[in-house]
Design an enzyme around this catalytic site. Structure first.
Site, PDB file in Angstrom:
ATOM      1  CG  ASP A 209     -62.410  36.646 -33.103  1.00  0.00           C
ATOM      2  OD1 ASP A 209     -63.045  36.113 -32.173  1.00  0.00           O
ATOM      3  OD2 ASP A 209     -61.665  37.627 -32.934  1.00  0.00           O
ATOM      4  CG  HIS A 272     -63.732  37.661 -29.118  1.00  0.00           C
ATOM      5  ND1 HIS A 272     -62.764  37.758 -30.091  1.00  0.00           N
ATOM      6  CD2 HIS A 272     -63.294  38.415 -28.073  1.00  0.00           C
ATOM      7  CE1 HIS A 272     -61.779  38.520 -29.663  1.00  0.00           C
ATOM      8  NE2 HIS A 272     -62.067  38.935 -28.434  1.00  0.00           N
ATOM      9  CB  SER A 451     -60.039  41.537 -28.500  1.00  0.00           C
ATOM     10  OG  SER A 451     -59.439  40.287 -28.440  1.00  0.00           O
TER      11      SER A 451
END
Length: 506
Positions: A209, A272, A451
């Site tokens: 990520d 994220h 996600s």
């Protein structure tokens, strides 16, 4: 070369939990053993009978058992006699299966020639013989009575961590028909599994990520957070002034208008990778701070592949190989190969041959690969890596346990549904959007997207491997599907695999 982006949309941010003065009420429970299936079944003193003779009948009878050597008598209630027979250690002792005799009676060996009587079926025989004489008012075993204080409480149903924001983590609660302090229809029953399994440090979850916020209060000092690696090869995308290096710190991915391409929008830092890692295993759990992760005691390997404007297939493919412990030219060996790889990212193209190739190699090396299905509300076969083989493709569900139709991808390529959240709803009516709460810079935030659903499944896979680390990736996927809670066509009208993630029967 395809540019991949994270599969989450929108967010709602709150400040640091403790600084915000959030108050919670957590119920603690006590561990008890399972209820004995023979609970309440009658037991009696082996070798004893209570006999009351009729007033007009002799107390001496011609029944040999009563007159055998070693038989003891004592006065009982209501003019009865309590007979104690000596052969209490006879293998025919009658008792309820699975229980022990209520009392141990002392007796020596029987005198030579004495008939072995007094226990087991013999007690019933003696009672039958006594009743046949017509000389007794009653003959019965000396039963044991217990207080009627009710059965013990049932086995522990949930383990509630002391992280103050856990109450807002509906995705980890017990799966129940209604929303409550411990239940949510869209939950995955992690709290039900935790009493027996919070993971083992031998298991590693790699999060491919944007990197990790090592200095976040819910990460700092985490002995289970590994150093990881930065696989972003260009300085612009990496936003850290260099290319690949051993620093997996999230340098931010904010962009100005038109910075990625003509017409692209302004975007702030997503953080994220930290949000995703916090869902699976990256937050320090049960530590009186912040949130809990799905798998508390497994190690997290941050692998940086996304930065400004996304990330490249070439970088991500190398990262998949490296995370699985396979060699990558110019990169040091990964000494902590991942058992589970999470990729909450994707491109709007079908699975590319290069990506399928590295996935196959990683799976052959023993890595279970979990990917987000995508947020375009289209068939997941049109996204990569969601449409690839040998991955567990995860669609997003809301707090009702239904697929989020406004964004989640769907279809035959989807393997399972898990909580991804929906910021447009507040079905539990707690005043907060029904997103998934996890880590961001400066605190915590509600995000929604596939996600968020994928790392929940990655955490579940890590807990399965904590129980049995010999499971192959195919066996892990089969177990996740076999234990999922099926969804109706109303809940998943266009297909979301085996159903909603449910870890309670692992």
């Amino acid at each position: 070369m395809a540019r991949l982006r994270p599969h989450s949309i929108s967010s709602s941010i709150i400040g640091l939990a403790l600084a915000g003065g959030i108050s919670i009420s957590l119920a603690q429970e006590i561990t008890v053993g399972p209820i004995d299936p023979n609970q309440g079944a009658p037991t009696f003193v082996p070798g004893e009978l209570i006999v009351k003779f009729r007033d007009d009948a002799p107390t001496e009878t011609n029944i040999p058992a009563l007159n055998a050597a070693g038989v003891q008598r004592r006065a009982g209630p209501d003019g009865s006699i309590v007979f104690t027979f000596p052969s209490v250690n006879d293998p025919t002792v009658e008792s309820v299966p699975g229980t022990q005799p209520a009392f141990e009676l002392e007796s020596g060996p029987l005198p030579e020639g004495t008939e072995s009587v007094g226990t087991g079926a013999n007690l019933d025989d003696i009672i039958e013989q006594l009743e046949a004489t017509g000389s007794v008012e009653y003959a019965e075993k000396n039963y044991l009575h217990t207080p009627h204080d009710g059965p013990p409480p049932p086995p522990l149903q949930a383990l509630i961590p002391d992280d103050p924001l856990f109450d807002q983590q509906w995705h980890l609660k017990l799966q129940g028909a209604s929303h409550g302090a411990k239940t949510s229809p869209g939950a995955s029953n992690f709290a039900k599994l935790w009493p027996k399994n919070v993971g083992k440090r031998e298991i590693v979850v790699a999060v491919l990520d944007t990197g990790i916020l090592f200095q976040h209060p819910d990460v700092t000092g985490n002995r289970l957070m590994l150093d990881g690696y930065d696989f972003i090869s260009t300085a612009f995308v990496g936003n850290d002034g260099d290319g690949r290096d051993p620093d997996a710190t999230d340098a931010g991915d904010a962009v100005d208008p038109d910075e990625c391409f003509t017409g692209s929008f302004r975007r702030g830092n997503s953080w994220h990778g930290s949000h995703v890692a916090g869902i699976s295993s990256g937050a320090i759990s049960d530590n009186k701070n912040g949130i809990a992760s799905g798998a508390w005691e497994v190690r997290t390997l941050p692998v940086r592949v996304l930065g400004k404007c996304g990330g490249f297939t070439s970088d991500i493919n190398d990262a998949i190989l490296w995370a699985a412990g396979l060699p990558v030219q110019g990169v040091p060996e990964n000494r902590t190969p991942a058992d589970v790889i999470n990729m909450s990212l994707g491109a709007g193209v079908s699975c590319r041959a290069s990506t399928q190739s590295v996935i196959n190699q990683a799976v052959a090396a023993g890595a279970t690969i979990v990917v987000s299905a995508g947020n375009s509300a289209v068939d997941a076969s049109n996204a990569s890596p969601a449409g690839c083989d040998n991955v567990i493709s995860v669609a997003a569900g809301d707090a009702r346990g239904q697929i989020v139709q406004r964004y989640s991808n769907f279809g035959p390529q989807v393997d399972i549904l898990a909580a991804g959240g929906d910021l447009a709803r507040d079905d539990d009516r707690d005043g907060n959007p029904d997103g998934v709460l996890s880590l961001v810079d400066g605190g915590y935030a509600y995000y929604n997207g596939t996600s968020m659903a994928a790392p929940l499944v990655a955490g579940a896979a890590a807990l399965l491997l904590s129980i049995d680390d010999t499971l192959t990736p195919a066996a892990v996927e089969a177990k996740l599907k076999a234990t999922a809670d099926p969804r109706s066509t109303a809940q998943c009208p266009r297909g979301c695999g085996a159903g909603l993630l449910d870890v309670s029967s692992f």
